[in-house]
Design a protein around this motif. Structure first.
Motif, PDB file in Angstrom:
ATOM      1  N   UNK A  38      16.877   8.036   7.614  1.00 14.89           N
ATOM      2  CA  UNK A  38      17.461   7.443   8.808  1.00 14.89           C
ATOM      3  C   UNK A  38      17.148   5.972   8.974  1.00 14.89           C
ATOM      4  N   UNK A  39      16.909   5.283   7.861  1.00 18.72           N
ATOM      5  CA  UNK A  39      16.633   3.854   7.934  1.00 18.72           C
ATOM      6  C   UNK A  39      15.215   3.506   8.339  1.00 18.72           C
ATOM      7  N   UNK A  40      14.336   4.509   8.437  1.00 17.30           N
ATOM      8  CA  UNK A  40      12.949   4.260   8.823  1.00 17.30           C
ATOM      9  C   UNK A  40      12.076   4.066   7.584  1.00 17.30           C
ATOM     10  N   UNK A  41      11.127   3.133   7.681  1.00 17.88           N
ATOM     11  CA  UNK A  41      10.209   2.864   6.581  1.00 17.88           C
ATOM     12  C   UNK A  41       8.908   3.617   6.839  1.00 17.88           C
ATOM     13  N   UNK A  42       8.578   4.563   5.961  1.00 22.07           N
ATOM     14  CA  UNK A  42       7.373   5.379   6.116  1.00 22.07           C
ATOM     15  C   UNK A  42       6.386   4.997   5.017  1.00 22.07           C
ATOM     16  N   UNK A  43       5.232   4.447   5.404  1.00 22.54           N
ATOM     17  CA  UNK A  43       4.269   3.968   4.406  1.00 22.54           C
ATOM     18  C   UNK A  43       2.963   4.753   4.402  1.00 22.54           C
ATOM     19  N   UNK A  44       2.839   5.762   5.255  1.00 21.47           N
ATOM     20  CA  UNK A  44       1.566   6.483   5.339  1.00 21.47           C
ATOM     21  C   UNK A  44       1.744   7.996   5.259  1.00 21.47           C
ATOM     22  N   UNK A  45       2.795   8.443   4.580  1.00 22.17           N
ATOM     23  CA  UNK A  45       3.012   9.873   4.406  1.00 22.17           C
ATOM     24  C   UNK A  45       1.900  10.445   3.531  1.00 22.17           C
ATOM     25  N   UNK A  46       1.440  11.648   3.841  1.00 20.94           N
ATOM     26  CA  UNK A  46       0.283  12.210   3.136  1.00 20.94           C
ATOM     27  C   UNK A  46       0.584  12.643   1.710  1.00 20.94           C
ATOM     28  N   UNK A  47       1.858  12.867   1.381  1.00 23.37           N
ATOM     29  CA  UNK A  47       2.148  13.394   0.047  1.00 23.37           C
ATOM     30  C   UNK A  47       3.346  12.748  -0.637  1.00 23.37           C
ATOM     31  N   UNK A 122      -3.588  11.891   1.556  1.00 18.56           N
ATOM     32  CA  UNK A 122      -3.550  10.480   1.930  1.00 18.56           C
ATOM     33  C   UNK A 122      -3.641  10.356   3.448  1.00 18.56           C
ATOM     34  N   UNK A 123      -4.757   9.857   3.909  1.00 19.51           N
ATOM     35  CA  UNK A 123      -4.992   9.699   5.341  1.00 19.51           C
ATOM     36  C   UNK A 123      -4.071   8.618   5.907  1.00 19.51           C
ATOM     37  N   UNK A 124      -3.551   8.798   7.124  1.00 19.87           N
ATOM     38  CA  UNK A 124      -2.677   7.777   7.724  1.00 19.87           C
ATOM     39  C   UNK A 124      -3.333   6.403   7.831  1.00 19.87           C
ATOM     40  N   UNK A 125      -4.665   6.386   7.876  1.00 22.55           N
ATOM     41  CA  UNK A 125      -5.383   5.115   8.011  1.00 22.55           C
ATOM     42  C   UNK A 125      -6.050   4.685   6.705  1.00 22.55           C
ATOM     43  N   UNK A 126      -5.620   5.263   5.612  1.00 25.28           N
ATOM     44  CA  UNK A 126      -6.252   4.980   4.322  1.00 25.28           C
ATOM     45  C   UNK A 126      -6.231   3.492   3.982  1.00 25.28           C
ATOM     46  N   UNK A 127      -5.116   2.835   4.250  1.00 24.66           N
ATOM     47  CA  UNK A 127      -4.977   1.430   3.867  1.00 24.66           C
ATOM     48  C   UNK A 127      -5.847   0.490   4.687  1.00 24.66           C
ATOM     49  N   UNK A 163      -1.066  -7.124   7.900  1.00 22.45           N
ATOM     50  CA  UNK A 163      -0.192  -7.590   6.825  1.00 22.45           C
ATOM     51  C   UNK A 163      -0.877  -7.440   5.472  1.00 22.45           C
ATOM     52  N   UNK A 164      -2.163  -7.745   5.415  1.00 24.80           N
ATOM     53  CA  UNK A 164      -2.911  -7.627   4.161  1.00 24.80           C
ATOM     54  C   UNK A 164      -2.941  -6.180   3.691  1.00 24.80           C
ATOM     55  N   UNK A 165      -3.288  -5.271   4.600  1.00 29.52           N
ATOM     56  CA  UNK A 165      -3.410  -3.862   4.189  1.00 29.52           C
ATOM     57  C   UNK A 165      -2.069  -3.296   3.724  1.00 29.52           C
ATOM     58  N   UNK A 166      -1.002  -3.626   4.441  1.00 33.70           N
ATOM     59  CA  UNK A 166       0.312  -3.117   4.054  1.00 33.70           C
ATOM     60  C   UNK A 166       0.761  -3.705   2.720  1.00 33.70           C
TER      61      UNK A 166
END
Length: 211
Positions: A38-47, A122-127, A163-166
């Motif tokens: 749906x046009x959403x950017x997901x960068x913290x999915x666990x799998x 993969x934890x949502x806060x891993x980065x 910005x750095x973590x992403x």
């Protein structure tokens, strides 16, 4: 917007063209797999994470850098770059340079990310652990003497932590899906076109610690 991560920048770009429109323009899907819907950017999915189509960064360079062949277009869009893109583009560049300065660390973090995703851990806060990655004395060990060593450039630690973590996460994922070289080529083309003084200065001083 420059004080936010690149995911916010993605939302800004989406106001000009949707992922579907970009895909139709380039003639290929942006992603070949992943959680982006749906046009959403997901960068913290666990799998799962988005695997870019291997042609996407190549066609992106061809279609969206017309200023390489049209100086008038470059001049007309320079202010847009300066106001909305420059800090993000520079952050992508300096993060990549620091990762490249220690290939063992880059490989280790890439393999760790692969393992966490494959094990759905993969934890949502891993980065978040990369928030201070651009700080000159950043280390990945409790004892500094045991930590990874990097080449640091003066002034690289000015970018917002989000910005750095992403950006670290982006380059790790691009190494996994195989598009890292082409995205980096596109980034350097962008910098050489709109931010040449910055790019030239950084490339002249390949190792600032070797003085």
């Amino acid at each position: 917007m420059e004080n936010n991560g690149y995911s916010n920048y993605f939302c800004y770009l989406r106001s000009f063209a949707s992922p579907k429109q970009i895909s139709e323009l380039l003639g290929i899907p942006i992603f070949i797999s992943g959680p982006h819907e749906g046009g959403e950017l997901v960068t913290n999915h666990s799998s799962r994470f988005g695997f870019y189509h291997p042609e996407f960064p190549i066609r992106l360079r061809s279609y969206f850098l017309p200023g390489k062949k049209n100086p008038g277009f470059q001049k007309a869009t320079q202010k847009i770059y300066d106001d909305y893109i420059r800090k993000t583009a520079r952050a992508f560049f300096v993060v990549h340079r620091k990762l490249e300065s220690n290939q063992d660390y880059f490989d280790k973090e890439t393999n760790r990310y692969i393992d966490l995703v494959s094990e759905k851990r993969l934890d949502p806060y891993y980065l978040d652990k990369y928030d201070l990655f651009l700080v000159p004395d950043f280390t990945d060990a409790e004892e500094e003497s045991d930590g990874s060593k990097f080449v640091s450039w003066e002034g690289d630690d000015i970018y917002p932590a989000v910005l750095v973590r992403e950006t670290v996460g982006f380059w790790i994922r691009r190494r996994i899906d195989g598009t890292e070289p082409q995205f980096y080529l596109g980034l350097t083309d962008l910098l050489k076109l709109y931010d040449f003084d910055f790019y030239e200065t950084r490339m002249k001083e390949k190792d600032p610690s070797a003085k």
